[in-house]
Design an enzyme around this catalytic site. Structure first.
Site, PDB file in Angstrom:
ATOM      1  N   PRO A   9       0.787  -1.228   0.000  1.00  0.00           N
ATOM      2  CA  PRO A   9       0.000   0.000   0.000  1.00  0.00           C
ATOM      3  C   PRO A   9       0.824   1.286   0.000  1.00  0.00           C
ATOM      4  CG  PRO A   9      -0.109  -1.073   2.147  1.00  0.00           C
ATOM      5  CD  PRO A   9       0.540  -2.041   1.190  1.00  0.00           C
ATOM      6  N   ASN A  10       0.317   2.244  -0.747  1.00  0.00           N
ATOM      7  CA  ASN A  10       0.857   3.604  -0.850  1.00  0.00           C
ATOM      8  C   ASN A  10       2.151   3.699  -1.649  1.00  0.00           C
ATOM      9  OD1 ASN A  10      -1.231   4.865   0.784  1.00  0.00           O
ATOM     10  ND2 ASN A  10      -0.321   3.770   2.508  1.00  0.00           N
ATOM     11  N   ARG A  17       4.995  11.035  -2.527  1.00  0.00           N
ATOM     12  CA  ARG A  17       4.781  10.710  -1.127  1.00  0.00           C
ATOM     13  C   ARG A  17       6.051  10.930  -0.301  1.00  0.00           C
ATOM     14  NH1 ARG A  17       4.680   4.555   1.137  1.00  0.00           N
ATOM     15  NH2 ARG A  17       4.031   5.127   3.230  1.00  0.00           N
ATOM     16  N   TYR A  22      11.198   8.688   1.096  1.00  0.00           N
ATOM     17  CA  TYR A  22      11.060   7.602   0.124  1.00  0.00           C
ATOM     18  C   TYR A  22      11.670   7.908  -1.247  1.00  0.00           C
ATOM     19  CZ  TYR A  22       7.803   5.916   3.674  1.00  0.00           C
ATOM     20  OH  TYR A  22       7.250   5.491   4.857  1.00  0.00           O
ATOM     21  N   ASN A  73       8.158  -5.410  -0.874  1.00  0.00           N
ATOM     22  CA  ASN A  73       8.048  -4.274   0.037  1.00  0.00           C
ATOM     23  C   ASN A  73       6.588  -4.230   0.479  1.00  0.00           C
ATOM     24  OD1 ASN A  73       7.838  -1.908   1.426  1.00  0.00           O
ATOM     25  ND2 ASN A  73       8.999  -0.681  -0.048  1.00  0.00           N
ATOM     26  N   ALA A  76       3.068  -0.542   4.785  1.00  0.00           N
ATOM     27  CA  ALA A  76       2.607  -0.558   6.181  1.00  0.00           C
ATOM     28  C   ALA A  76       2.125  -1.941   6.623  1.00  0.00           C
ATOM     29  CB  ALA A  76       1.505   0.475   6.380  1.00  0.00           C
ATOM     30  N   HIS A  79       4.020  -4.132   9.265  1.00  0.00           N
ATOM     31  CA  HIS A  79       3.879  -4.013  10.715  1.00  0.00           C
ATOM     32  C   HIS A  79       2.549  -4.557  11.236  1.00  0.00           C
ATOM     33  CE1 HIS A  79       7.132  -1.400   9.568  1.00  0.00           C
ATOM     34  NE2 HIS A  79       6.300  -0.590   8.953  1.00  0.00           N
ATOM     35  N   ASP A  86       1.320 -15.418   6.509  1.00  0.00           N
ATOM     36  CA  ASP A  86       0.815 -16.780   6.302  1.00  0.00           C
ATOM     37  C   ASP A  86       0.761 -17.139   4.819  1.00  0.00           C
ATOM     38  OD1 ASP A  86       0.580 -17.150   9.003  1.00  0.00           O
ATOM     39  OD2 ASP A  86      -1.594 -16.910   9.081  1.00  0.00           O
ATOM     40  N   GLU A  97      12.782  -9.120   1.810  1.00  0.00           N
ATOM     41  CA  GLU A  97      11.977  -7.984   2.271  1.00  0.00           C
ATOM     42  C   GLU A  97      12.783  -6.705   2.015  1.00  0.00           C
ATOM     43  OE1 GLU A  97      11.125  -8.347   6.463  1.00  0.00           O
ATOM     44  OE2 GLU A  97      10.428  -6.279   6.625  1.00  0.00           O
ATOM     45  N   HIS A  99      12.762  -2.384   2.170  1.00  0.00           N
ATOM     46  CA  HIS A  99      12.168  -1.099   2.563  1.00  0.00           C
ATOM     47  C   HIS A  99      13.050   0.022   2.061  1.00  0.00           C
ATOM     48  CE1 HIS A  99       9.322  -3.139   5.119  1.00  0.00           C
ATOM     49  NE2 HIS A  99      10.324  -3.883   5.540  1.00  0.00           N
ATOM     50  N   LEU A 100      12.418   1.040   1.511  1.00  0.00           N
ATOM     51  CA  LEU A 100      13.185   2.194   1.034  1.00  0.00           C
ATOM     52  C   LEU A 100      13.833   2.919   2.210  1.00  0.00           C
ATOM     53  CD1 LEU A 100      10.277   3.167  -1.270  1.00  0.00           C
ATOM     54  CD2 LEU A 100      12.560   2.726  -2.155  1.00  0.00           C
ATOM     55  N   SER A 101      13.069   3.090   3.269  1.00  0.00           N
ATOM     56  CA  SER A 101      13.578   3.801   4.449  1.00  0.00           C
ATOM     57  C   SER A 101      14.131   2.789   5.452  1.00  0.00           C
ATOM     58  CB  SER A 101      12.442   4.607   5.090  1.00  0.00           C
ATOM     59  OG  SER A 101      11.439   3.734   5.594  1.00  0.00           O
ATOM     60  N   ARG A 106      13.137   4.655  12.649  1.00  0.00           N
ATOM     61  CA  ARG A 106      11.918   5.455  12.599  1.00  0.00           C
ATOM     62  C   ARG A 106      11.060   5.215  13.843  1.00  0.00           C
ATOM     63  NH1 ARG A 106       9.252   5.183   6.854  1.00  0.00           N
ATOM     64  NH2 ARG A 106       8.107   6.915   7.823  1.00  0.00           N
ATOM     65  N   ARG A 110       7.166   1.043  13.608  1.00  0.00           N
ATOM     66  CA  ARG A 110       7.706   0.528  12.338  1.00  0.00           C
ATOM     67  C   ARG A 110       8.859  -0.446  12.567  1.00  0.00           C
ATOM     68  NH1 ARG A 110       5.348   3.789   8.353  1.00  0.00           N
ATOM     69  NH2 ARG A 110       4.920   5.848   9.193  1.00  0.00           N
TER      70      ARG A 110
HETATM   71  C1  DQA Z   1       8.165   1.228   3.866  1.00  0.00           C
HETATM   72  C2  DQA Z   1       8.225   1.454   5.379  1.00  0.00           C
HETATM   73  C3  DQA Z   1       6.859   1.265   6.015  1.00  0.00           C
HETATM   74  O1  DQA Z   1       6.927   1.505   7.407  1.00  0.00           O
HETATM   75  C4  DQA Z   1       5.863   2.235   5.410  1.00  0.00           C
HETATM   76  O2  DQA Z   1       4.582   2.029   5.951  1.00  0.00           O
HETATM   77  C5  DQA Z   1       5.843   2.186   3.940  1.00  0.00           C
HETATM   78  C6  DQA Z   1       7.096   2.090   3.206  1.00  0.00           C
HETATM   79  C7  DQA Z   1       9.511   1.567   3.180  1.00  0.00           C
HETATM   80  O3  DQA Z   1       9.678   1.175   2.027  1.00  0.00           O
HETATM   81  O4  DQA Z   1      10.349   2.242   3.774  1.00  0.00           O
HETATM   82  O5  DQA Z   1       4.792   2.289   3.309  1.00  0.00           O
HETATM   83  O6  DQA Z   1       7.891  -0.144   3.621  1.00  0.00           O
END
Ligand code: DQA
Length: 143
Positions: A9-10, A17, A22, A73, A76, A79, A86, A97, A99-101, A106, A110
């Site tokens: 998501p997002n 964003r 990011y 990735n 959210a 978490h 599953d 896995e 994550h950009l950040s 953080r 997270r």
């Molecule tokens: C994220 C980190 C997550 O905490 C956040 O909700 C995201 C992006 C990252 O790529 O850093 O949507 O997965």
């Protein structure tokens, strides 16, 4: 080798964003660059992004039997989602896995991931380069 790139998501909002966290690149630009890396490695890379947990679960189920590895990735859902955890356990497809950040630097909420302990590896905090590193690592471990 067949790799599925999954974004939660997002992540469709990348570029607009919170660019300080990011980056400036859009998801389309990231995927395009990754597709060209994949082609150079003779890897077939499919991409799927969704804001819906059920759609991501369905896509993971559909990967069974036709996908060697997943770059994920979960946004959210990292978490929150026992259901996505599953789903990955159900199909037994190795995944990295990404994550950009750096989620560990953080907010406390997270810093826990439902995926890290079952992932082949975890990359966080390196921006879009993390996806490329994951692709390289999966390719190397497959050859
Ligand atoms: C994220 C980190 C997550 O905490 C956040 O909700 C995201 C992006 C990252 O790529 O850093 O949507 O997965």
């Amino acid at each position: 080798m067949d790799i599925l790139l999954l974004n939660g998501p997002n992540l469709n909002m990348l570029g607009k964003r919170e660019p300080d966290k990011y980056g400036q690149q859009t998801l389309e630009q990231i995927v395009e660059a990754l597709q060209s890396d994949a082609a150079a490695l003779s890897v077939s890379l499919s991409h799927f992004q969704s804001n819906a947990e059920h759609a991501l679960i369905d896509r993971i189920h559909d990967a069974m039997g036709n996908t060697d590895a997943i770059i994920f990735n979960p946004g959210a859902f990292t978490h929150t989602s026992i259901a996505l955890r599953d789903a990955l356990l159900s199909v037994s497809i190795p995944f990295i896995e990404v994550h950009l950040s750096n989620i560990h630097a953080r907010e406390p909420f997270r810093q826990h991931s439902y995926f890290s302990d079952i992932a082949q590896g975890v990359i966080a905090g390196l921006g879009a380069q993390g996806y490329h590193l994951a692709l390289t690592a999966l390719h190397q471990s497959h050859t």
